[in-house]
Design a protein around this motif. Structure first.
Motif, short mmCIF file in Angstrom:
data_model
loop_
_atom_site.label_atom_id
_atom_site.label_comp_id
_atom_site.label_asym_id
_atom_site.label_seq_id
_atom_site.Cartn_x
_atom_site.Cartn_y
_atom_site.Cartn_z
N LEU A 105 0.82 -1.20 0.00
CA LEU A 105 0.00 0.00 0.00
C LEU A 105 0.86 1.26 0.00
CD1 LEU A 105 -2.80 -1.03 2.52
CD2 LEU A 105 -3.00 -0.80 0.04
N GLY A 106 1.99 1.20 0.69
CA GLY A 106 2.89 2.35 0.71
C GLY A 106 3.43 2.67 -0.67
N HIS A 107 3.74 1.63 -1.44
CA HIS A 107 4.24 1.87 -2.80
C HIS A 107 3.14 2.41 -3.70
CE1 HIS A 107 6.87 1.38 -6.26
NE2 HIS A 107 5.82 0.89 -6.90
N LEU A 108 1.94 1.87 -3.56
CA LEU A 108 0.82 2.32 -4.40
C LEU A 108 0.36 3.72 -4.03
CD1 LEU A 108 0.76 -0.62 -5.37
CD2 LEU A 108 -1.72 -0.62 -5.00
N PHE A 109 0.33 4.00 -2.72
CA PHE A 109 -0.25 5.26 -2.24
C PHE A 109 0.69 5.96 -1.25
CE2 PHE A 109 -3.70 2.05 -2.76
CZ PHE A 109 -4.24 2.56 -3.94
N PRO A 110 1.85 6.44 -1.71
CA PRO A 110 2.79 7.10 -0.79
C PRO A 110 2.29 8.48 -0.36
CG PRO A 110 3.57 7.27 -3.06
CD PRO A 110 2.35 6.40 -3.08
N VAL A 111 2.27 8.70 0.93
CA VAL A 111 1.77 9.96 1.46
C VAL A 111 2.62 11.13 0.98
CG1 VAL A 111 3.12 9.76 3.59
CG2 VAL A 111 1.02 11.14 3.56
N TRP A 112 3.91 10.89 0.73
CA TRP A 112 4.82 11.95 0.32
C TRP A 112 4.52 12.47 -1.09
CZ3 TRP A 112 6.39 11.44 5.02
CH2 TRP A 112 6.65 10.17 5.54
N LEU A 113 3.84 11.66 -1.89
CA LEU A 113 3.56 12.03 -3.28
C LEU A 113 2.06 12.17 -3.53
CD1 LEU A 113 6.10 9.66 -5.11
CD2 LEU A 113 6.42 12.05 -4.40
N LYS A 114 1.35 12.62 -2.50
CA LYS A 114 -0.10 12.82 -2.57
C LYS A 114 -0.81 11.52 -2.98
CE LYS A 114 0.38 17.74 -3.69
NZ LYS A 114 0.07 18.83 -4.65
N PHE A 115 -0.28 10.41 -2.49
CA PHE A 115 -0.88 9.09 -2.66
C PHE A 115 -0.88 8.62 -4.12
CE2 PHE A 115 -2.77 11.06 1.11
CZ PHE A 115 -2.36 10.14 2.08
#
Length: 215
Positions: A105-115
């Motif tokens: 999930l982190g790779h698909l939706f990284p908080v640093w890149l607006k998910f």
């Protein structure tokens, strides 16, 4: 310190207490955008302005740097592997599976890149490696077979990902099978545009000149 417990403030941290920690650890490691970091260090254009705008190895390849693409692929794999191994060592198998889910999930939706992240195939493979290395062989054989027969990299990835829950069920690991069923379904969701193009016969094939079609 024995496996399954972490010492914190003189008290043992049980495997159950490790579950949320494992998920967060997995998410944080999975959200590291190695494709973006490596291309910036190499002085290329912002990866998000190239091709599909994806941060994965396929789009890195569109920069013309095969070495950077290979490095991105390896790093995106290993961040999943490392997350699962650490969580499994301290928290046991359930923590390992939650770390796998978190990393994906982190790779698909990284908080640093607006998910807005990658499509997860490399990280998917990395968590398979951590939980059952034989699954990597199954994945690899299927990917190569489908890619050789159709020349569609996206189709090869989807077929290989879909086979992994079956693999885990076959080896008697139903919990892992359920987790990877969820990951495989998410893989299909993020590849939905590729699936539409496959259906319409517009998906780019291996060896064709890359286009900015969201691959």
């Amino acid at each position: 310190m024995r496996a399954g417990y972490a010492i914190k403030g003189g008290t043992a941290m049980s495997p159950e207490a490790w579950l949320p920690v494992a998920f967060v650890l997995g998410y944080l490691l999975g959200s590291i955008p190695f494709g973006l970091i490596l291309t910036k260090l190499a002085g290329t254009r912002d990866l998000r302005s190239i091709g599909s705008g994806n941060i994965g190895a396929t789009n890195v390849l569109r920069t013309g740097h095969k070495g950077l693409a290979a490095a991105t692929l390896i790093c995106d794999m290993l961040k999943g592997t490392v997350a699962v191994v650490i969580a499994g060592y301290f928290g046991g198998p359930n923590a390992a599976m939650l770390a796998a889910l978190g990393a994906f999930l982190g790779h698909l939706f990284p908080v640093w890149l607006k998910f807005k992240g990658g499509k997860g195939v490399a990280t998917f493979l990395g968590v398979v490696l951590a939980l059952a290395w034989q699954g990597v062989l199954v994945f690899g054989v299927l990917w190569l077979a489908v890619a050789a027969a159709t020349r569609y990299a996206s189709l090869a990835s989807l077929v290989a990902c879909a086979a992994i829950p079956v693999f885990f069920w076959f080896i008697g690991a139903p919990k892992e099978a359920l987790v990877f069923l969820l990951l495989a379904l998410l893989t299909f969701v993020v590849h939905r545009h590729n699936i539409v193009r496959l259906w319409q016969g517009r998906e780019g094939k291996i060896g064709q000149k890359a286009t900015s079609n969201g691959a």
